[in-house]
Write a protein that holds these residues in place. Structure first.
Motif, short mmCIF file in Angstrom:
data_model
loop_
_atom_site.label_atom_id
_atom_site.label_comp_id
_atom_site.label_asym_id
_atom_site.label_seq_id
_atom_site.Cartn_x
_atom_site.Cartn_y
_atom_site.Cartn_z
N MET A 20 0.85 -1.18 0.00
CA MET A 20 0.00 0.00 0.00
C MET A 20 0.89 1.24 0.00
N LEU A 21 0.41 2.28 -0.67
CA LEU A 21 1.07 3.57 -0.64
C LEU A 21 0.29 4.48 0.29
N ILE A 22 0.97 5.01 1.30
CA ILE A 22 0.37 5.96 2.23
C ILE A 22 0.96 7.32 1.90
N VAL A 23 0.13 8.26 1.50
CA VAL A 23 0.57 9.60 1.13
C VAL A 23 0.20 10.55 2.26
N LEU A 24 1.22 11.04 2.98
CA LEU A 24 1.00 12.04 4.01
C LEU A 24 1.18 13.42 3.40
#
Length: 168
Positions: free
Chosen positions: A1-5
């Motif tokens: 998964m890509l988590i974009v903060l």
């Protein structure tokens, strides 16, 4: 998964990212670190511009394709940047979790900006005046919103981990 903060400097993104990494073992990618490395190479000066983002996009794509979850820690101020992150996730065939980190208390946010420790050698301190001038555009879609004026880093990491489907 890509988590974009995403969020303004000193909102707590990197603190939240570290807590998420500790909980999930996702790989952190931090724009400040990449940009300072580019500056240290002598090829650019602050502000770096889009170079740092393109380096992060490429690193994220490679790591996602290897099966790692990735946390992208950057201001991500504009819809085009955010859309590009979505494209990276789609290209790698993984889901994306978009998270906006903000500090709703302007006094606390300013204090954080003025008192924070710079943990990257050579990275200039961003002034509160500069932070206030950033053209941070509102999200045009639903995202996980975390307000660090009311939620600590551990609670924020728990919220992110839950959305990732990672147990406690």
């Amino acid at each position: 998964m890509l988590i974009v903060l995403s969020g303004l400097p000193a909102s707590g993104k990197s603190t939240v990212a570290r807590a998420v990494v500790a909980r999930t073992r996702a790989v952190p990618l931090r724009l400040d670190l990449v940009e300072q490395a580019v500056v240290a190479s002598g090829s650019e000066q602050h502000p770096v511009g889009p170079v740092g983002y393109y380096v992060l996009y490429a690193l994220a794509d490679d790591l996602l394709r290897q099966g790692f979850s990735v946390i992208a820690d950057a201001v991500n101020a504009h819809p085009g940047i955010r859309d590009h992150w979505r494209s990276v996730a789609e290209s790698a065939g993984v889901p994306v979790l978009e998270v906006e980190v903000r500090c709703s208390d302007p006094v606390a946010h300013q204090r954080r900006a003025e008192e924070r420790t710079i943990d990257i050698a050579g990275l200039p301190r961003m002034t509160w005046s500069h932070i206030e001038q950033i053209d941070y555009q509102p999200w045009d879609r639903e995202v996980l919103r975390i307000d660090t004026a009311v939620v600590g880093a551990e609670q924020a990491a728990e919220l992110v981990a839950e959305r990732m489907g990672v147990g406690a």
